[in-house]
Scaffold this active site. Structure first.
Site, PDB file in Angstrom:
ATOM      1  N   ASN A 414       0.758  -1.159   0.031  1.00 17.35           N
ATOM      2  CA  ASN A 414      -0.063  -0.013  -0.089  1.00 17.35           C
ATOM      3  C   ASN A 414       0.971   1.306   0.108  1.00 17.35           C
ATOM      4  O   ASN A 414       1.632   1.471   0.722  1.00 17.35           O
ATOM      5  CB  ASN A 414      -0.957  -0.080   1.309  1.00 17.35           C
ATOM      6  CG  ASN A 414      -1.663   1.276   1.086  1.00 17.35           C
ATOM      7  OD1 ASN A 414      -2.634   1.307   0.689  1.00 17.35           O
ATOM      8  ND2 ASN A 414      -1.323   2.167   2.209  1.00 17.35           N
ATOM      9  N   GLU A 415       0.831   1.909  -1.035  1.00 20.26           N
ATOM     10  CA  GLU A 415       1.605   3.378  -1.163  1.00 20.26           C
ATOM     11  C   GLU A 415       2.836   3.230  -1.078  1.00 20.26           C
ATOM     12  O   GLU A 415       3.578   4.082  -0.351  1.00 20.26           O
ATOM     13  CB  GLU A 415       0.858   4.424  -0.257  1.00 20.26           C
ATOM     14  CG  GLU A 415      -0.630   4.888  -0.492  1.00 20.26           C
ATOM     15  CD  GLU A 415      -1.089   5.920   0.315  1.00 20.26           C
ATOM     16  OE1 GLU A 415      -0.376   6.479   1.215  1.00 20.26           O
ATOM     17  OE2 GLU A 415      -2.466   6.231  -0.017  1.00 20.26           O
ATOM     18  N   ASN A 471      -5.708   4.726  -4.184  1.00 22.63           N
ATOM     19  CA  ASN A 471      -6.007   5.518  -3.044  1.00 22.63           C
ATOM     20  C   ASN A 471      -6.229   7.008  -3.591  1.00 22.63           C
ATOM     21  O   ASN A 471      -5.312   7.743  -3.869  1.00 22.63           O
ATOM     22  CB  ASN A 471      -4.821   5.466  -1.979  1.00 22.63           C
ATOM     23  CG  ASN A 471      -4.588   4.197  -1.283  1.00 22.63           C
ATOM     24  OD1 ASN A 471      -5.650   3.020  -1.624  1.00 22.63           O
ATOM     25  ND2 ASN A 471      -3.748   3.704  -0.840  1.00 22.63           N
ATOM     26  N   TYR A 477      -8.929  16.466  -1.055  1.00 20.19           N
ATOM     27  CA  TYR A 477      -7.551  16.833  -1.341  1.00 20.19           C
ATOM     28  C   TYR A 477      -8.103  17.606  -2.647  1.00 20.19           C
ATOM     29  O   TYR A 477      -7.333  17.414  -3.881  1.00 20.19           O
ATOM     30  CB  TYR A 477      -6.544  16.043  -1.723  1.00 20.19           C
ATOM     31  CG  TYR A 477      -6.347  15.388  -0.048  1.00 20.19           C
ATOM     32  CD1 TYR A 477      -5.778  15.799   0.876  1.00 20.19           C
ATOM     33  CD2 TYR A 477      -6.420  13.750  -0.214  1.00 20.19           C
ATOM     34  CE1 TYR A 477      -5.302  15.002   2.053  1.00 20.19           C
ATOM     35  CE2 TYR A 477      -6.281  13.289   0.975  1.00 20.19           C
ATOM     36  CZ  TYR A 477      -5.664  13.869   2.053  1.00 20.19           C
ATOM     37  OH  TYR A 477      -5.564  12.795   3.269  1.00 20.19           O
ATOM     38  N   TRP A 557     -12.482   4.726   2.739  1.00 21.53           N
ATOM     39  CA  TRP A 557     -11.440   4.854   3.632  1.00 21.53           C
ATOM     40  C   TRP A 557     -12.175   5.928   4.716  1.00 21.53           C
ATOM     41  O   TRP A 557     -12.611   7.061   4.387  1.00 21.53           O
ATOM     42  CB  TRP A 557     -10.155   5.503   3.007  1.00 21.53           C
ATOM     43  CG  TRP A 557      -9.295   5.659   4.380  1.00 21.53           C
ATOM     44  CD1 TRP A 557      -9.046   6.603   5.377  1.00 21.53           C
ATOM     45  CD2 TRP A 557      -8.504   4.347   4.749  1.00 21.53           C
ATOM     46  NE1 TRP A 557      -8.174   6.209   6.200  1.00 21.53           N
ATOM     47  CE2 TRP A 557      -7.595   4.679   5.981  1.00 21.53           C
ATOM     48  CE3 TRP A 557      -8.273   3.279   4.298  1.00 21.53           C
ATOM     49  CZ2 TRP A 557      -6.846   3.995   6.488  1.00 21.53           C
ATOM     50  CZ3 TRP A 557      -7.230   2.192   5.150  1.00 21.53           C
ATOM     51  CH2 TRP A 557      -6.690   2.802   6.491  1.00 21.53           C
ATOM     52  N   LYS A 578     -11.699  10.165   9.194  1.00 24.59           N
ATOM     53  CA  LYS A 578     -12.542   9.775   8.053  1.00 24.59           C
ATOM     54  C   LYS A 578     -13.416   8.339   7.947  1.00 24.59           C
ATOM     55  O   LYS A 578     -14.123   8.116   7.171  1.00 24.59           O
ATOM     56  CB  LYS A 578     -11.490   9.429   6.862  1.00 24.59           C
ATOM     57  CG  LYS A 578     -10.731  10.541   6.311  1.00 24.59           C
ATOM     58  CD  LYS A 578      -9.767  10.234   5.110  1.00 24.59           C
ATOM     59  CE  LYS A 578      -8.861  11.306   4.743  1.00 24.59           C
ATOM     60  NZ  LYS A 578      -7.765  11.723   5.745  1.00 24.59           N
TER      61      LYS A 578
END
Length: 687
Positions: A414-415, A471, A477, A557, A578
């Site tokens: 992940n990321e 994601n 954002y 999320w 969140k």
């Protein structure tokens, strides 16, 4: 007559003596070791220093240090007496820990038993030759300190230290089904050819044999939900691994929420007619695929996968959850109408997999190879210690969870960011190792799909996994939520035939923050997170996703608010807000009901912004989520009007004027022969 009875008695006695009618009670026993522990910091070296009594599961990280967003990353010593009885003499003894975060050193009577690195998978040590009859001292040193040879190095969540999952003592005979093979059940049900007509399976059993001799055999039986035998096999044991192919005719398929049908596979080790060990596993037979153009298919039929990412955390407990915590989360997940769940960002405890099997929730489960996204530091270190721990995590995850039909996707990472020569230039190149882990997954279990989650240019990752997922936080954002449509269409068109999905999306909300009119802006670093902004964000994203069935999954999320030391935003620092429910699970936010209206067929009506009680603007929109055919609005019992919901299950009355003082808002709609209603009170206080 008496002669007949005597003959029958003699016949029964012969059958019992020859093991035909033996009760066949398995010699394996499992004893809980959750009680009787005490702990203290390892820095307390005085023999007279007091221990604190604790019960497992336990963590010392249920809250931050007062006035900070810092939490202890240290080593704690746990100890308890371990009583070995005379009845255990001649048996084999195994210590089984479901999870110790993050590094564990285990000692018996002050002598080393073993070490395990990684806090989210189980491990097992044999202690047969290290114990004595009577009382022994069991000691565990648990550390959640930062280490580059233990995953995760970093991440947007807290690492709760301690023996945070249950532990057991397993007692078996000298010959047994092995609990030592990566702390797995030792039984693996390979699904090799599944269809509506037949289920071709291969049961692979790993044995631990102390007395290798002729006469050992393995009996494996498959029974349906009515306990009817549908397949069986008996095989002579000639090696420590036994493979038994079997065929189930016209199986009832595990069909997600529609029909989460489970079979029971019982594996028994015999010496002649004497039962030596038994292992029971549940599974469901299913087949699935993901298509670049059409999305996810279960048993040959399209299934829209949507749901939550979930962390293991509960208020006041951290990750040391109890059975009721898992059940509560599953009930909320079912209430929302979700069909799938992503278990982020590490292997979760066994109860959540069991509950997903039983309730038909499709799972993505992953190892803890995760990066911090846009934060400082990296999620991968190009060292052999890091890589070896990641390889171990893959093996433990797959072998320990192999038989769960709910798992369709193995997660690689992940990321984990790639240096692109522009924004990200400082990181080790993760792609070769990601591809290695993908190959490792496939070598152990080729039946499931692999996936990874990225937040940056997907072109670097294509070919590293079966599936790609993003994601992406449109509407939170900077970028507006409608931008998601073009973005994911572009991703699909450039993914080289690899199915594209959504691994994370959403926005933050405090149930105490409200705003009208709503001013959408970049709220990432703001301490003002109005509930209305989160709802607006989710509405815009879902409107895009609902029209794109090619997205193989859509994961929100996040399921519930949770502590994260790196967060300095929202109402309270140190928390990621969140979630669609609060950390204590007591409040379901407005966005939760948006999805309930869209995902759950159960009739419902819900007034949004209900917690926005005190208002200084007399004009407001009144928005309702409902799956009824129409809804009628009343203010102080005065009828305002009746409207039908739009395709996103919303009814919005525009520019409604509130009375000064109290306003009772009520909405109702017809449900069959009856009515459903919802109400709340708002106060216009004037200026």
């Amino acid at each position: 007559m008496k002669n007949r009875i005597w003959i029958v008695c003699l016949a029964c006695l012969w059958l019992v003596n020859n093991g035909v009618f033996s009760q066949e009670v398995s010699p394996r026993s499992v004893f809980s070791l959750n009680e009787g522990w005490e702990c203290r910091p390892i820095t307390t070296v005085s023999k007279k220093a007091l221990f604190t009594p604790v019960t497992i599961p336990h963590t010392w990280n249920t809250s931050y240090s007062e006035g900070t967003i810092l939490y202890d990353r240290k080593m704690m010593v746990y100890q308890r007496p371990l009583e070995i009885t005379n009845a255990m003499k001649g048996k084999r003894l195994f210590l089984y820990f479901e999870g110790v975060n993050s590094a564990a050193q285990v000692f018996l009577n002050h002598r080393t038993i073993g070490e395990h690195l990684g806090g989210y998978t189980a491990f097992c040590f044999e202690i047969t030759d290290q114990v004595k009859e009577g009382e022994n001292l069991l000691e565990v040193w648990a550390s959640n300190a930062y280490r580059t040879d233990i995953l995760p190095i970093s991440g947007d969540f807290n690492i709760c230290g301690g023996i945070h999952r249950p532990c057991h003592l397993i007692v078996t005979g000298q010959d047994c089904i092995s609990p030592l093979f990566y702390a797995s059940p030792g039984v693996f049900i390979h699904q090799e050819n599944i269809s509506e007509k037949e289920a071709g399976i291969r049961v692979e059993t790993h044995l631990s044999l102390k007395n290798k001799k002729e006469g050992l055999k393995l009996k494996t039986t498959v029974t349906d939900a009515d306990n009817k035998v549908v397949a069986n096999s008996e095989t002579a044991v000639t090696d420590s691994i036994v493979k038994q192919p079997m065929l189930v005719n016209r199986p009832v398929l595990w069909d997600g929420k529609k029909n989460p049908y489970l079979y029971t596979v019982t594996v028994e080790l015999y010496d002649g007619n004497q039962l030596k060990d038994r292992m029971v596993q549940r599974t469901g037979f299913r087949y699935f695929s993901a298509d670049h153009e059409k999305g996810f298919f279960l048993n040959g039929k399209y299934l829209n996968l949507y749901g939550f990412c979930r962390h293991e955390d509960a208020k006041g407990k951290g990750s040391a959850l109890l059975p009721e915590d898992y059940k509560m989360d599953m009930e909320l997940i079912k209430e929302s109408g979700a069909t799938a769940m992503r278990l982020a960002h590490y292997p979760h405890a066994e109860p959540m997999y069991d509950l997903s099997d039983e309730n038909g929730i499709i799972l993505w489960t992953e190892i803890p190879m995760c990066g911090p996204g846009g934060q400082a530091f990296t999620g991968l270190v190009d060292t052999e210690g890091f890589k070896e721990n990641a390889r171990l995590a893959v093996k433990e995850l797959v072998y320990q969870k192999f038989n769960h039909p709910s798992i369709c996707f193995w997660g690689i990472c992940n990321e984990i960011l790639v240096s692109d020569g522009k924004k990200f230039v400082e990181y080790d190149d993760p792609i070769p190792f990601i591809k290695e882990l993908n190959g490792l997954y496939k070598s152990i279990d080729a039946s499931r799909l692999t996936a990874l989650a990225t937040c940056v240019d997907q072109s670097y990752y294509l070919g590293s996994s079966d599936l790609i997922a993003w994601n992406k936080y449109f509407g939170w954002y900077k970028d507006a939520a409608p931008s998601a449509s073009k973005f994911f269409d572009d991703c699909k068109n450039t993914s080289k035939g690899i199915p594209v999905g959504v691994s994370e999306y959403g926005g933050g909300a405090s149930v105490n923050h409200h705003q009208w009119p709503l001013a959408m802006e970049d709220r990432a670093d703001s301490h003002f997170h109005p509930e209305e902004a989160q709802t607006f964000c989710h509405e815009g994203n879902w409107e895009s996703f609902a029209k794109r069935p090619y997205l193989w999954a859509k994961f929100i999320w996040v399921f519930a608010d949770f502590p994260s030391y790196m967060r300095q935003e929202g109402e309270v620092d140190g928390y990621n807000d969140k979630g669609l429910v609060t950390q204590d699970r007591k409040i379901k936010k407005d966005a939760f009901y948006f999805y309930k209206a869209n995902w759950n067929l159960e009739p419902m009506v819900y007034i949004t912004s209900r917690r926005f009680v005190k208002r200084d603007n007399p004009l407001t929109d009144i928005k309702v989520f409902t799956n009824l055919k129409e809804a009628t609005l009343y203010i102080n019992d005065e009828k305002i009007g009746t409207m039908k919901p739009d395709e996103m299950k919303r009814v919005i009355w525009k520019d409604i004027k509130l009375n000064e003082g109290r306003n009772t808002i009520r909405v109702e709609g017809k449900n069959g022969r009856g009515f459903l209603s919802d109400s709340c009170e708002w106060y216009y206080i004037g200026k």
